[in-house]
Design an enzyme around this catalytic site. Structure first.
Site, PDB file in Angstrom:
ATOM      1  N   SER A  23       0.938  -1.115  -0.003  1.00 20.71           N
ATOM      2  CA  SER A  23       0.154   0.228  -0.002  1.00 20.71           C
ATOM      3  C   SER A  23       0.918   0.965   0.167  1.00 20.71           C
ATOM      4  CB  SER A  23      -0.900   0.288   1.512  1.00 20.71           C
ATOM      5  OG  SER A  23      -0.156   0.176   2.436  1.00 20.71           O
TER       6      SER A  23
ATOM      7  N   LYS B 289      -5.538   4.986   8.847  1.00 17.57           N
ATOM      8  CA  LYS B 289      -4.430   5.300   7.917  1.00 17.57           C
ATOM      9  C   LYS B 289      -4.629   6.958   7.958  1.00 17.57           C
ATOM     10  CE  LYS B 289      -2.720   1.802   5.541  1.00 17.57           C
ATOM     11  NZ  LYS B 289      -2.954   0.906   3.636  1.00 17.57           N
TER      12      LYS B 289
END
Length: 368
Positions: free
Chosen positions: A259, A304
């Site tokens: 990611s 996140k």
């Protein structure tokens, strides 16, 4: 006057009797202490994901620059480009405790799920670590290829067939180890050329795929299939080997998974261009990156977002395919921009640094 009493002549000591209430209180306190101790150590069948650390890809970690480039001129940057992560417990070898699960349920930035939803029962922690590391290495290569292509470099590639998609016309025609050299008579020296040539093909059309096999050149007529977006696809898995025109090394050993690809690619672009794109702004983000520059979805977007804001970011670049998870979960003081490609991300980074980000697309509108 003398005291003639015997100093040892005192009444015998009688200990104070403990009341039943005091005894019950002591037992209760002891039981509570034992229960708390068990909460700290007893495992639970849940996985807990929380905001993890962030890393500035333009900076250093343990004294080593995260991105090192040789073979091309690089430039200093004043902004920060933060990759974001998720910290998790509950995997093999790292069980969540009852207390940890309770804390996760109470935290607005954590998520608690049954372990079996995330980890197959027959997978070891070593296998998970190896898979995450392999995905990280692949994401770094993809980011490097995509960034150099975005900057105008040609990145030659040997396009080796790793297999055919079952049920497609390519199955039974291509073989593992074939090297694709042309499509409809047009050479494909790199991966992007193959994608561009396929964009000109209508799904269902027959193409001529030219491959080299055991030293011989073979033309294969293949009826194309349809991709999810309606475009044409050959129906083969490709394992490309790239001939990089610039040496890019990414040093990060304590984070795995794919990611961080988008932020790596942006970091390479920022370092290799004289413009100070971020220009002092703290920008975080996430998203997988393929060699064509497409940004893909990731897991843990809410964690996140929280980790980015906690570490000082004021802007966040989020994959468009994760937008449904973003809405309603953006921390105060954090502005989220929707991106689908590396070019989108680059333009967003430049606009944010220039203070002209007001018209950038968000997850709730096409522009905002």
């Amino acid at each position: 006057m003398l005291d003639e009493s015997d100093p040892f002549d005192v009444p015998p000591y009688e200990p104070e009797r403990v009341s039943p209430r005091s005894l019950m209180l002591s037992v209760g306190m002891l039981g509570t202490a034992v229960l708390l101790a068990l909460l700290v150590v007893l495992p639970t069948p849940y996985a807990v994901n929380s905001p993890g650390p962030t890393r500035d890809v333009l900076g250093e970690h343990d004294g080593t620059p995260l991105i090192q480039i040789s073979g091309a001129k690089t430039y200093d940057s004043t902004g920060e480009l933060r990759l974001t992560t998720v910290s998790g417990t509950g995997g093999p070898g790292f069980p969540s405790t009852i207390l940890g699960a309770l804390q996760g349920w109470l935290s607005p930035t954590s998520v608690v799920r049954p372990v079996e939803e995330l980890y197959p029962p027959d997978v070891s922690q070593e296998q998970i670590d190896e898979s995450n590391q392999a995905e990280m290495v692949s994401s770094q290569e993809n980011a490097s290829v995509a960034a150099l292509t975005e900057l105008g470099y040609d990145v030659p590639a040997t396009l080796v067939v790793a297999g055919a998609v079952e049920g497609t016309d390519a199955a039974g025609k291509v073989e593992e180890g074939d090297v694709i050299v042309a499509l409809n008579g047009t050479p494909v020296p790199d991966y992007q050329s193959l994608i561009d040539d396929l964009d000109a093909v209508t799904a269902g059309d027959t193409i001529t795929l030219t491959v080299t096999r055991h030293g011989q050149t073979i033309d294969l007529p293949i009826v194309t299939g349809t991709k999810d977006d309606g475009g044409a696809q050959i129906g083969v898995y490709i394992d490309p080997t790239f001939d990089m025109p610039v040496d890019v090394k990414i040093s990060i050993d304590d984070i795995g998974g794919p990611s961080a690809g988008t932020m790596f690619a942006l970091g390479i672009i920022d370092k290799m261009t004289p413009e100070d794109e971020a220009d002092g702004v703290d920008i975080a983000g996430t998203g997988t990156m393929d060699v064509t520059g497409d940004v893909g979805p990731i897991g843990g977007i809410r964690q996140k977002l929280a980790g980015a804001r906690r570490d000082g970011a004021t802007w966040f670049l989020a994959p468009a395919s994760n937008c449904d998870e973003v809405v309603g979960h953006v921390p105060d003081g954090l502005h989220v921009v929707k991106i689908s490609t590396l070019h989108d991300a680059r333009e967003a980074m430049t606009a944010i640094g220039a203070g002209t980000a007001g018209s950038l697309p968000t997850c709730t509108s096409s522009a905002g």
